[in-house]
Design an enzyme around this catalytic site. Structure first.
Site, short mmCIF file in Angstrom:
data_model
loop_
_atom_site.label_atom_id
_atom_site.label_comp_id
_atom_site.label_asym_id
_atom_site.label_seq_id
_atom_site.Cartn_x
_atom_site.Cartn_y
_atom_site.Cartn_z
N LYS A 35 0.83 -1.21 0.00
CA LYS A 35 0.00 0.00 0.00
C LYS A 35 0.86 1.26 0.00
O LYS A 35 2.05 1.22 0.28
CB LYS A 35 -0.95 -0.01 1.19
CG LYS A 35 -0.27 -0.01 2.55
CD LYS A 35 -1.31 -0.10 3.66
CE LYS A 35 -0.63 -0.11 5.03
NZ LYS A 35 -1.61 -0.14 6.12
N ARG A 44 -11.80 -0.39 14.22
CA ARG A 44 -11.59 0.23 12.92
C ARG A 44 -12.47 -0.58 11.96
O ARG A 44 -13.66 -0.71 12.17
CB ARG A 44 -10.10 0.22 12.56
CG ARG A 44 -9.73 1.25 11.50
CD ARG A 44 -8.22 1.39 11.34
NE ARG A 44 -7.59 0.17 10.86
CZ ARG A 44 -6.31 0.09 10.50
NH1 ARG A 44 -5.53 1.15 10.59
NH2 ARG A 44 -5.80 -1.05 10.06
N TYR A 47 12.01 31.04 7.65
CA TYR A 47 10.77 31.72 8.04
C TYR A 47 10.66 31.88 9.55
O TYR A 47 10.95 30.98 10.33
CB TYR A 47 9.56 30.93 7.55
CG TYR A 47 9.31 31.03 6.06
CD1 TYR A 47 9.04 32.26 5.46
CD2 TYR A 47 9.31 29.89 5.27
CE1 TYR A 47 8.80 32.35 4.10
CE2 TYR A 47 9.07 29.97 3.91
CZ TYR A 47 8.82 31.20 3.33
OH TYR A 47 8.57 31.29 1.97
N MET A 103 8.70 24.83 2.17
CA MET A 103 8.02 23.94 1.22
C MET A 103 9.01 23.19 0.33
O MET A 103 8.82 22.01 0.03
CB MET A 103 7.05 24.73 0.34
CG MET A 103 6.24 23.85 -0.61
SD MET A 103 5.13 24.76 -1.69
CE MET A 103 3.94 25.38 -0.48
#
Length: 393
Positions: free
Chosen positions: A55, A153, A287, A335
């Site tokens: 997966k 779940r 930042y 980013m």
């Protein structure tokens, strides 16, 4: 360029992959490591079949290369969460037994049945929807019934389980499907001694007994993920389903790994430094100026950021290897890039920054990045973004 790195072969780049001849950012994947890890895991659970979990694009390693490498290592089954992943495996020409377990109402079950994909059923509605899809393509789907043993779940509760099994048996007698498996998932297998494990296995045993009492004869009972494969032999049953471990990461705590085989991480994440510059003491970096340089130093800019899977929560913490030096992210991860303080060391643009890998160059393990980000290796590996080129050895 750092003279210590001149002519070095970059992980995953092949014999000609010296610094300067590789992409700006890349994840170097070793399929042979996946193969070796699967072989090792088969040795841990020799009496059970092994399903290799693929997966999330093979945990970020590439679903098709991971599938082929796992089969080379002796995997008996392949597994995907969603049908789109299973279809990708089949479209690559891989015909091995394949199980897919997470689908909402209206899923393309008929296509899956025609592609010889085994399916999970959690409820009566889902069971009948799959049976109807099989009838539409004149085939009897193979089903793994899921019991919720206490994770709350997916899966039928123990209260609903007898009705699900009875309906499945009725459809089986009518020739509309075949129940081949009963399965579940452990919530705390990576916490040795957790009482929920014993409780869940007891519910699983009860569910198997109920299924058999109603006439079902599932040949595959499976509940073991990577942690249970490595640490809970009584959970092996007929098949184990390792995911993270086949990619070279042991999910058990360090103190519980003594008897485990050594696993080799199959991914190395690296990037070329794009710029270095001298900065004075007190320079606010990245930042928010959350960190400042403590003294005059050299800063190196690495072109990987949270868009590439370098989690922002690893700001001021993520470890980086450059040459023989170990450094950390300085200030916030952006980013597309982050900054490293390399002091007065000989680091220049073009040098290779290694974030994590198998340790061949003393680079950090993916677990170190997970710890720095306050998360788990699963999230780090599966989060490596699509613009990070995968290069296969």
């Amino acid at each position: 360029m750092n003279q210590a790195n001149m002519g070095k072969t970059i992980p995953g780049a092949g014999a000609s992959g010296t610094i300067g001849s590789v992409p700006q950012r890349a994840a170097y994947i070793e399929p042979a490591a996946i193969t070796a890890n699967v072989r090792a895991l088969r040795g841990v659970a020799p009496g059970a079949k092994l399903l290799a979990v693929l997966k999330a694009d093979g945990y970020g390693h590439g679903i098709v290369p991971a599938a082929r490498a796992a089969l080379e290592g002796g995997a008996d089954y392949l597994g995907t969460a969603v049908l789109e992943e299973a279809f990708a495996v089949r479209e690559a020409g891989i015909g091995a037994p394949l199980f897919s377990w997470l689908a909402a109402p209206g899923a393309p079950y008929a296509r899956a049945i025609e592609a010889d994909i085994e399916l999970a059923a959690y409820s009566l509605d889902q069971l009948h929807e799959i049976a109807d899809a099989g009838e539409s393509v004149f085939a009897a789907p193979r089903i793994h019934l899921k019991i919720d043993t206490g994770m709350w779940r997916g899966g039928a509760t123990i209260t609903d389980w007898p009705r699900l099994c009875a309906a499945a048996r009725e459809l089986e007698v009518a020739g509309r499907l075949k129940v081949v498996g009963v399965w579940s998932h452990l919530a705390c297998a990576d916490e040795p001694g957790h009482p929920s494990v014993t409780a869940q296995l007891a519910v699983f045993e009860s569910a198997i007994a109920i299924a058999r009492s109603l006439g079902l004869e599932p040949r595959l009972r499976h509940i073991a993920n990577s942690a249970a494969t490595l640490g809970i032999p009584q959970a092996h049953y007929d098949m184990v389903r390792p995911g993270l471990a086949i990619y070279g990461v042991n999910p058990l705590p360090a103190q519980a790994r003594e008897s485990c085989p050594r696993l080799r991480p199959a991914m190395t994440l690296a990037a070329a430094v794009v710029q270095t510059k001298r900065a004075p003491a007190g320079a606010g970096v990245s930042y928010g100026h959350t960190e400042s340089t403590p003294k005059e130093t050299t800063l190196a800019v690495v072109p990987l950021g949270y868009a590439d899977g370098v989690l922002r929560s690893a700001s001021s913490a993520g470890p980086v290897q450059l040459g023989q030096g170990r450094y950390r992210v300085l200030g916030r991860v952006c980013m597309d890039q982050f900054v490293v303080d390399v002091g007065d060391d000989d680091v220049v643009a073009g040098d290779r920054a290694l974030l994590f890998g198998p340790g061949d160059s003393n680079e950090p393990h993916v677990e170190a990045w997970a710890a720095a980000a306050g998360t788990i290796p699963y999230e780090v590996l599966t989060g490596v973004g699509s613009r990070v080129q995968r290069i296969y050895l």
